[in-house]
Design a protein around this motif. Structure first.
Motif, PDB file in Angstrom:
ATOM      1  N   SER A 165      -7.336 -37.035   3.114  1.00 60.15           N
ATOM      2  CA  SER A 165      -8.275 -36.384   4.060  1.00 60.15           C
ATOM      3  C   SER A 165      -9.357 -35.499   3.306  1.00 60.15           C
ATOM      4  O   SER A 165     -10.617 -35.476   3.750  1.00 60.15           O
ATOM      5  N   ILE A 166      -9.237 -35.360   2.206  1.00 67.16           N
ATOM      6  CA  ILE A 166     -10.368 -34.565   1.061  1.00 67.16           C
ATOM      7  C   ILE A 166     -10.926 -35.676   0.153  1.00 67.16           C
ATOM      8  O   ILE A 166     -10.117 -36.110  -0.651  1.00 67.16           O
ATOM      9  N   PRO A 167     -12.126 -35.949   0.390  1.00 65.48           N
ATOM     10  CA  PRO A 167     -12.958 -36.819  -0.558  1.00 65.48           C
ATOM     11  C   PRO A 167     -12.682 -36.147  -1.926  1.00 65.48           C
ATOM     12  O   PRO A 167     -12.704 -35.144  -2.316  1.00 65.48           O
ATOM     13  N   LEU A 168     -12.687 -37.298  -2.879  1.00 68.88           N
ATOM     14  CA  LEU A 168     -12.717 -36.976  -4.395  1.00 68.88           C
ATOM     15  C   LEU A 168     -14.092 -37.245  -4.932  1.00 68.88           C
ATOM     16  O   LEU A 168     -14.651 -38.034  -4.678  1.00 68.88           O
ATOM     17  N   GLU A 169     -14.603 -35.963  -5.233  1.00 63.83           N
ATOM     18  CA  GLU A 169     -15.896 -35.608  -5.842  1.00 63.83           C
ATOM     19  C   GLU A 169     -15.995 -36.168  -7.345  1.00 63.83           C
ATOM     20  O   GLU A 169     -15.256 -35.672  -8.021  1.00 63.83           O
ATOM     21  N   THR A 170     -16.840 -37.176  -7.379  1.00 61.77           N
ATOM     22  CA  THR A 170     -17.171 -37.496  -9.085  1.00 61.77           C
ATOM     23  C   THR A 170     -18.310 -37.629  -9.344  1.00 61.77           C
ATOM     24  O   THR A 170     -19.232 -37.394  -8.576  1.00 61.77           O
ATOM     25  N   LYS A 171     -18.481 -37.531 -10.683  1.00 59.93           N
ATOM     26  CA  LYS A 171     -19.838 -37.470 -11.253  1.00 59.93           C
ATOM     27  C   LYS A 171     -20.481 -38.860 -11.022  1.00 59.93           C
ATOM     28  O   LYS A 171     -19.987 -39.838 -11.305  1.00 59.93           O
TER      29      LYS A 171
ATOM     30  N   GLY B  39      -5.052 -36.032  -7.181  1.00 65.17           N
ATOM     31  CA  GLY B  39      -4.721 -34.532  -7.058  1.00 65.17           C
ATOM     32  C   GLY B  39      -5.703 -33.859  -6.345  1.00 65.17           C
ATOM     33  O   GLY B  39      -6.840 -34.267  -6.148  1.00 65.17           O
ATOM     34  N   ARG B  40      -4.978 -32.962  -5.213  1.00 65.10           N
ATOM     35  CA  ARG B  40      -5.872 -31.979  -4.381  1.00 65.10           C
ATOM     36  C   ARG B  40      -4.748 -30.801  -4.486  1.00 65.10           C
ATOM     37  O   ARG B  40      -4.082 -30.516  -3.875  1.00 65.10           O
TER      38      ARG B  40
END
Length: 518
Positions: free
Chosen positions: A512-518, A365-366
């Protein structure tokens, strides 16, 4: 002596406990706020938070007015909780939000000729097998969140048939797992190499009205360390949020349906017969009584909407005019149906996808908002766009049922917090489905209330669940109905066409938008 019934539901944003009297009125309620986190690419909740949230919700009920006659636990359906023989959790809890099981979904759906959605427990198990995950050979038991909590309270490895139907397909004639499908699953080469058989891993399904164990001393201590809650309380079968939603909306009878709207959203219709064809957009689950129901389930609903409303709240506070949540949501929602809005949202477009969305073909998802240079940007159009986009994914599967399969719907009931503001979401949903939408006075109570009603049903199981709900629970229930407005229906269809045509924007955003994860 007055009777009291306790319902507990583990929702995606709240763990809620409600205490009902014998007239099904809420005497007390308590809750605990939590949310899932994305850790190492997996949407999860921690088991420590499950237990802490349970205790907190019960503690927030305050002093109980009397002895509890029966209780029950409900929770988010599907997902993957796998344990070894000593009840050690073998992998982090994988919630329904995870869509990394597409290979398993495709292979099992083809094998069974029956839709096995990505979020179902058996899809998670088979994907772990396909991925050669180290823990798979140690699995002794898998269950849902409600099943886990129920085991902690009673020691019983059981599940309500509705919740069980989101783990593995249920035969509506026997109310047990489809035995032929289990044989086919066990015969898969990679599965046959495992030291277990699937039927030994799954909880035993129980229909509503069947006693599902009693509160043990350990369970009572877990619920209430103060000792107010005593062992021995009988428990109803633990159910999923779909089942409690059907109960809360009196939608367990054939040709009735409901739309349950929260962090995710699903539309359900109790079917007269099985669907003619396999449709990946439609899940086949059961009511708590074991009758087959078709479900269109979207992973995303209020997360993006809440984020935008929160932004407006921050603005109000920044100019020295803070408002409470009820006023904030009510004001913004009402703008969406004001006289000056464009029926089709004026060319605005929104995608509310915080996580992946199978119905839209999205692995991740974005959330994003878009508009053409000439689109009419106004508060009303913006909020209408937010609500239209939130209802759009679930419409995909609903259209398959009603338009492709000809499923008949006599009544459709909406429930969930979004219906608290009178008329707005109800009017928009009526436009999305082009059918009248009823909302009951209990609309915002949802699953915890429905679970407490199922606990009371233990004492009335001599009559069918649908009759019990009609005669004892909803006989005098207040409700409102919104019929679809032709202009709104045309506007939603125009928006929905634009929404589907614009989906490549989402695919580009994922790239295009990196998925930020912990």
């Amino acid at each position: 002596m007055k009777q009291y019934f306790l319902g507990i539901e583990f929702g995606s944003t709240r763990i809620k406990a409600v205490l009902l009297d014998e007239k099904h009125a809420i005497v007390k309620s308590g809750d605990y706020t939590w949310k899932s986190s994305l850790e190492n690419g997996v949407w999860t909740y921690h088991m420590e938070d499950v237990q802490e949230g349970l205790r907190t919700a019960i503690r927030n009920l305050g002093k109980l007015p009397g002895k509890i006659s029966a209780m029950g636990v409900s929770g988010m359906m599907h997902g993957y909780l796998a344990f070894d023989k000593d009840w050690n959790l073998l992998a982090p809890f994988r919630t329904w939000q995870n869509t990394n099981t597409h290979e398993a979904h495709e292979k099992l759906s083809e094998l069974f000729q029956y839709n096995i959605p990505e979020r179902w427990s058996v899809a998670h198990l088979y994907q772990a097998v396909l991925n050669h995950e180290e823990h798979v050979s140690k699995v002794d038991y898998i269950t849902t969140l409600a099943g886990y909590v129920h085991w902690k309270l009673t020691g019983e490895k059981v599940l309500g048939v509705g919740d069980a139907s989101g783990m593995f397909p249920i035969d509506p004639a026997t109310h047990t797992y489809e035995t032929e499908f289990i044989k086919r699953f066990d015969a898969i080469e990679e599965v046959a190499a495992q030291p277990w058989k699937l039927e030994n891993l799954l909880p035993r399904p129980l229909v509503a009205g069947t006693p599902a164990g009693t509160l043990t001393a350990e369970g009572a201590k877990l619920l209430d360390p103060t000792g107010t809650l005593q062992p021995g309380v009988v428990l109803a079968p633990p159910e999923g949020d779909a089942g409690t939603g059907m109960v809360a909306t009196n939608s367990v009878r054939v040709r009735t349906g409901n739309v349950s709207a929260g962090t995710s959203i699903f539309a359900m219709v109790v079917l007269e017969h099985k669907l003619a064809r396999l449709h990946p957009e439609v899940d086949l689950v059961t009511t708590p009584a074991g009758d087959l129901a078709g479900m269109s389930h979207a992973n995303n609903f209020t997360s993006d909407l809440n984020a935008w409303v929160g932004l407006f709240g921050q603005f109000a506070a920044a100019i020295g005019q803070p408002v409470d949540a009820g006023t904030l949501y009510g004001t913004l929602f009402r703008a969406a149906i004001a006289d000056d809005v464009d029926a089709d949202c004026g060319g605005l477009l929104n995608y509310p996808f915080r996580s992946g969305e199978f119905l839209a073909g999205l692995p991740e998802g974005r959330p994003l908002f878009a508009r053409s240079p000439e689109a009419r940007m106004s508060l009303g159009n913006f909020m209408r766009t937010q609500l239209f986009s939130a209802f759009s994914p679930v419409k995909i599967g609903m259209d398959v049922m009603t338009k492709d399969e000809g499923v008949a719907v006599d009544s459709l009931v909406g429930h969930g917090g979004i219906f608290t503001t009178p008329k707005v979401a109800q009017k928009i949903l009526a436009a999305a489905f082009d059918t009248p939408i009823k909302v009951m006075a209990t609309a915002a109570e949802g699953g915890a209330w429905g679970m407490a009603v199922l606990a009371d049903y233990l004492w009335h199981a001599d009559q069918p669940l649908a009759d019990y709900l009609d005669t004892r629970v909803f006989a005098d229930a207040a409700s409102t109905t919104e019929a679809p407005d032709a202009n709104d229906v045309a506007g939603f269809e125009a928006f929905f066409d634009r929404f589907r045509k614009g989906l490549p924007i989402e695919h580009a955003a994922i790239e295009s938008i990196p998925l930020e994860t912990k």
